[in-house]
Design a protein around this motif. Sequence first.
Motif, PDB file in Angstrom:
ATOM      1  N   SER A   1      -6.977  12.333  -6.239  1.00  0.00           N
ATOM      2  CA  SER A   1      -5.647  12.148  -6.840  1.00  0.00           C
ATOM      3  C   SER A   1      -4.621  11.638  -5.837  1.00  0.00           C
ATOM      4  CB  SER A   1      -5.161  13.457  -7.462  1.00  0.00           C
ATOM      5  OG  SER A   1      -4.680  14.361  -6.480  1.00  0.00           O
ATOM      6  N   VAL A   2      -4.872  11.805  -4.522  1.00  0.00           N
ATOM      7  CA  VAL A   2      -3.929  11.313  -3.517  1.00  0.00           C
ATOM      8  C   VAL A   2      -4.523  10.195  -2.683  1.00  0.00           C
ATOM      9  CG1 VAL A   2      -2.631  13.448  -3.341  1.00  0.00           C
ATOM     10  CG2 VAL A   2      -4.600  13.101  -1.839  1.00  0.00           C
ATOM     11  N   SER A   3      -5.734   9.749  -3.024  1.00  0.00           N
ATOM     12  CA  SER A   3      -6.391   8.712  -2.231  1.00  0.00           C
ATOM     13  C   SER A   3      -5.633   7.391  -2.333  1.00  0.00           C
ATOM     14  CB  SER A   3      -7.826   8.507  -2.706  1.00  0.00           C
ATOM     15  OG  SER A   3      -7.853   7.904  -3.986  1.00  0.00           O
TER      16      SER A   3
ATOM     17  N   LEU B   1      -5.924  11.723   6.150  1.00  0.00           N
ATOM     18  CA  LEU B   1      -4.808  11.104   5.442  1.00  0.00           C
ATOM     19  C   LEU B   1      -5.206  10.912   3.987  1.00  0.00           C
ATOM     20  CD1 LEU B   1      -3.661   8.283   7.929  1.00  0.00           C
ATOM     21  CD2 LEU B   1      -2.568  10.503   7.557  1.00  0.00           C
ATOM     22  N   ASN B   2      -4.366  11.394   3.089  1.00  0.00           N
ATOM     23  CA  ASN B   2      -4.606  11.201   1.659  1.00  0.00           C
ATOM     24  C   ASN B   2      -6.007  11.637   1.250  1.00  0.00           C
ATOM     25  OD1 ASN B   2      -2.414   9.133   2.513  1.00  0.00           O
ATOM     26  ND2 ASN B   2      -2.155   9.367   0.316  1.00  0.00           N
ATOM     27  N   GLY B   3      -6.436  12.759   1.817  1.00  0.00           N
ATOM     28  CA  GLY B   3      -7.685  13.368   1.396  1.00  0.00           C
ATOM     29  C   GLY B   3      -8.945  12.781   1.989  1.00  0.00           C
ATOM     30  N   VAL B   4      -8.822  11.844   2.955  1.00  0.00           N
ATOM     31  CA  VAL B   4     -10.017  11.270   3.578  1.00  0.00           C
ATOM     32  C   VAL B   4      -9.829  11.217   5.093  1.00  0.00           C
ATOM     33  CG1 VAL B   4     -10.535   9.858   1.549  1.00  0.00           C
ATOM     34  CG2 VAL B   4      -9.207   8.873   3.423  1.00  0.00           C
ATOM     35  N   PRO B   5     -10.928  11.195   5.845  1.00  0.00           N
ATOM     36  CA  PRO B   5     -10.815  11.015   7.295  1.00  0.00           C
ATOM     37  C   PRO B   5     -10.187   9.655   7.589  1.00  0.00           C
ATOM     38  CG  PRO B   5     -13.034  11.706   6.666  1.00  0.00           C
ATOM     39  CD  PRO B   5     -12.333  11.339   5.410  1.00  0.00           C
ATOM     40  N   ALA B   6      -9.303   9.618   8.579  1.00  0.00           N
ATOM     41  CA  ALA B   6      -8.600   8.380   8.896  1.00  0.00           C
ATOM     42  C   ALA B   6      -8.363   8.293  10.398  1.00  0.00           C
ATOM     43  CB  ALA B   6      -7.268   8.315   8.142  1.00  0.00           C
ATOM     44  N   LEU B   7      -7.972   7.107  10.834  1.00  0.00           N
ATOM     45  CA  LEU B   7      -7.689   6.845  12.235  1.00  0.00           C
ATOM     46  C   LEU B   7      -6.224   6.464  12.363  1.00  0.00           C
ATOM     47  CD1 LEU B   7      -9.192   6.478  15.030  1.00  0.00           C
ATOM     48  CD2 LEU B   7      -9.260   4.036  14.471  1.00  0.00           C
ATOM     49  N   VAL B   8      -5.538   7.101  13.300  1.00  0.00           N
ATOM     50  CA  VAL B   8      -4.149   6.756  13.598  1.00  0.00           C
ATOM     51  C   VAL B   8      -4.096   6.100  14.966  1.00  0.00           C
ATOM     52  CG1 VAL B   8      -1.806   7.614  14.017  1.00  0.00           C
ATOM     53  CG2 VAL B   8      -3.209   8.629  12.208  1.00  0.00           C
ATOM     54  N   VAL B   9      -3.425   4.962  15.041  1.00  0.00           N
ATOM     55  CA  VAL B   9      -3.201   4.291  16.313  1.00  0.00           C
ATOM     56  C   VAL B   9      -1.774   4.605  16.752  1.00  0.00           C
ATOM     57  CG1 VAL B   9      -3.264   2.105  17.562  1.00  0.00           C
ATOM     58  CG2 VAL B   9      -4.751   2.446  15.570  1.00  0.00           C
ATOM     59  N   ASP B  10      -1.638   5.296  17.870  1.00  0.00           N
ATOM     60  CA  ASP B  10      -0.328   5.680  18.394  1.00  0.00           C
ATOM     61  C   ASP B  10       0.056   4.801  19.565  1.00  0.00           C
ATOM     62  OD1 ASP B  10       0.416   7.947  16.769  1.00  0.00           O
ATOM     63  OD2 ASP B  10      -1.170   9.073  17.773  1.00  0.00           O
TER      64      ASP B  10
ATOM     65  N   LEU C   1       0.836  -1.185   0.000  1.00  0.00           N
ATOM     66  CA  LEU C   1       0.000   0.000   0.000  1.00  0.00           C
ATOM     67  C   LEU C   1       0.878   1.245   0.000  1.00  0.00           C
ATOM     68  CD1 LEU C   1      -2.748  -0.927   2.636  1.00  0.00           C
ATOM     69  CD2 LEU C   1      -2.968  -0.905   0.138  1.00  0.00           C
ATOM     70  N   PRO C   2       0.371   2.354  -0.520  1.00  0.00           N
ATOM     71  CA  PRO C   2       1.132   3.604  -0.486  1.00  0.00           C
ATOM     72  C   PRO C   2       1.360   4.055   0.954  1.00  0.00           C
ATOM     73  CG  PRO C   2      -0.733   3.750  -1.993  1.00  0.00           C
ATOM     74  CD  PRO C   2      -0.919   2.507  -1.198  1.00  0.00           C
ATOM     75  N   GLU C   3       2.328   4.941   1.126  1.00  0.00           N
ATOM     76  CA  GLU C   3       2.588   5.510   2.445  1.00  0.00           C
ATOM     77  C   GLU C   3       1.550   6.589   2.754  1.00  0.00           C
ATOM     78  OE1 GLU C   3       6.092   7.775   5.002  1.00  0.00           O
ATOM     79  OE2 GLU C   3       6.493   7.080   2.957  1.00  0.00           O
ATOM     80  N   PRO C   4       0.825   6.465   3.860  1.00  0.00           N
ATOM     81  CA  PRO C   4      -0.175   7.484   4.188  1.00  0.00           C
ATOM     82  C   PRO C   4       0.477   8.814   4.543  1.00  0.00           C
ATOM     83  CG  PRO C   4       0.070   5.927   6.004  1.00  0.00           C
ATOM     84  CD  PRO C   4       0.882   5.396   4.866  1.00  0.00           C
ATOM     85  N   MET C   5      -0.148   9.902   4.085  1.00  0.00           N
ATOM     86  CA  MET C   5       0.366  11.232   4.387  1.00  0.00           C
ATOM     87  C   MET C   5      -0.743  12.136   4.884  1.00  0.00           C
ATOM     88  SD  MET C   5       3.356  12.360   1.803  1.00  0.00           S
ATOM     89  CE  MET C   5       3.749  13.611   3.046  1.00  0.00           C
ATOM     90  N   LEU C   6      -0.410  12.976   5.839  1.00  0.00           N
ATOM     91  CA  LEU C   6      -1.362  13.944   6.364  1.00  0.00           C
ATOM     92  C   LEU C   6      -1.779  14.921   5.273  1.00  0.00           C
ATOM     93  CD1 LEU C   6       0.449  14.758   9.724  1.00  0.00           C
ATOM     94  CD2 LEU C   6      -1.795  13.654   9.523  1.00  0.00           C
ATOM     95  N   THR C   7      -3.061  15.211   5.227  1.00  0.00           N
ATOM     96  CA  THR C   7      -3.584  16.263   4.355  1.00  0.00           C
ATOM     97  C   THR C   7      -4.538  17.112   5.192  1.00  0.00           C
ATOM     98  OG1 THR C   7      -5.291  14.704   3.585  1.00  0.00           O
ATOM     99  CG2 THR C   7      -3.354  15.025   2.164  1.00  0.00           C
ATOM    100  N   SER C   8      -4.828  18.299   4.717  1.00  0.00           N
ATOM    101  CA  SER C   8      -5.714  19.192   5.453  1.00  0.00           C
ATOM    102  C   SER C   8      -7.171  18.893   5.095  1.00  0.00           C
ATOM    103  CB  SER C   8      -5.395  20.643   5.115  1.00  0.00           C
ATOM    104  OG  SER C   8      -5.776  20.926   3.786  1.00  0.00           O
ATOM    105  N   PRO C   9      -8.124  19.282   5.952  1.00  0.00           N
ATOM    106  CA  PRO C   9      -9.541  19.108   5.611  1.00  0.00           C
ATOM    107  C   PRO C   9      -9.918  19.789   4.301  1.00  0.00           C
ATOM    108  CG  PRO C   9      -9.301  19.604   7.936  1.00  0.00           C
ATOM    109  CD  PRO C   9      -7.940  19.786   7.316  1.00  0.00           C
ATOM    110  N   ASP C  10      -9.187  20.860   3.926  1.00  0.00           N
ATOM    111  CA  ASP C  10      -9.463  21.532   2.656  1.00  0.00           C
ATOM    112  C   ASP C  10      -9.278  20.589   1.477  1.00  0.00           C
ATOM    113  OD1 ASP C  10     -10.003  23.816   4.035  1.00  0.00           O
ATOM    114  OD2 ASP C  10      -8.071  24.769   3.646  1.00  0.00           O
ATOM    115  N   VAL C  11      -8.268  19.728   1.569  1.00  0.00           N
ATOM    116  CA  VAL C  11      -8.033  18.753   0.500  1.00  0.00           C
ATOM    117  C   VAL C  11      -9.211  17.792   0.398  1.00  0.00           C
ATOM    118  CG1 VAL C  11      -6.571  16.839  -0.252  1.00  0.00           C
ATOM    119  CG2 VAL C  11      -5.520  18.927   0.616  1.00  0.00           C
TER     120      VAL C  11
END
Length: 299
Positions: free
Chosen positions: A102-104, A248-257, A83-93
């Motif tokens: 394009s980044v999903s 992440l990548n233009g969609v809401p996501a969950l990060v487990v820390d 899978l691609p590496e997830p990247m933070l994006t802003s809610p604007d994206v």
Amino acid sequence: MSDAFAEPFEQHRNLLFAVAYRMLGTAADAEDAVQDAWLRWSAGDRSGVADPKAYLVRITTNVALDRLRSAQARRETYVGPWLPEPMLTSPDVAEDAEMSESVSMAMLVVLETLSPLERAVFVLKEVFGYPFAEIADALDRSEASVRQLGTRARKHVQARRPRFEAGGAERRAATERFFEAVLGGDLNRLLEVLAPDVALWSDGGGKVRAPRRAVFGAEKIARFLAAIEGQPYEGVDPADMRFRRVDLNGVPALVVDGPNGPISTVSADVDADGRVTAIHLVANPDKLRALAEGRRLTL
């Protein structure tokens, strides 16, 4: 080194990274490509460069092409789904449908199935809007051949991209319902939010525990997600895990820390009925570095 020399590169660095990331699928490879582009820019003869932006995009695209060809060979022996590496994006994206697509994860996975040249043409034309003549010049190909590559790539992507994706607000609400069901370990609620033919891909890269094959079907996936909720993972006790919502990548996501940083990400594709059609879990530590650093994709 003079500011006048470095300024054009720094001015377009975010664009170069954005091109390279869509070409290569990981932040680390994209950053390496940008650094290689910088070396070529700094060592080359720029006296005849009338358009630094076009010149830098051309260098970066060709560096990324070379890297993509070698990366594809490595990915053939990758352990489990890649899978691609997830990247933070802003809610604007997320609110910009074309940009978020394009980044999903879904789009970047589809782009993996293109040839390197098809991927380059698709990214430059469909994402960044470059005319075929400029793309042909950048790739040192005829315009006719580039048009053929673009047509083939576009048809391929259109045949495989998600067809019934929810709008921004609906997607966010549906995704939140999914996350609540996951965190609650509620089998019945999971079955309510999952589409019957939902698919789950999990990328551990052979470095951490993760399914090495895709999982298909609402009941199987619901049972899997309910079973792992509240369980230790890679030596991290559930009491030491923290869950946060990000884009992440233009969609809401969950990060487990965990105590030392991110240990997994969860994102989902949602259809027009608000049901989850695909789930992407990324746990390979090599693909969580940009997230740990707080690096954000802006273009």
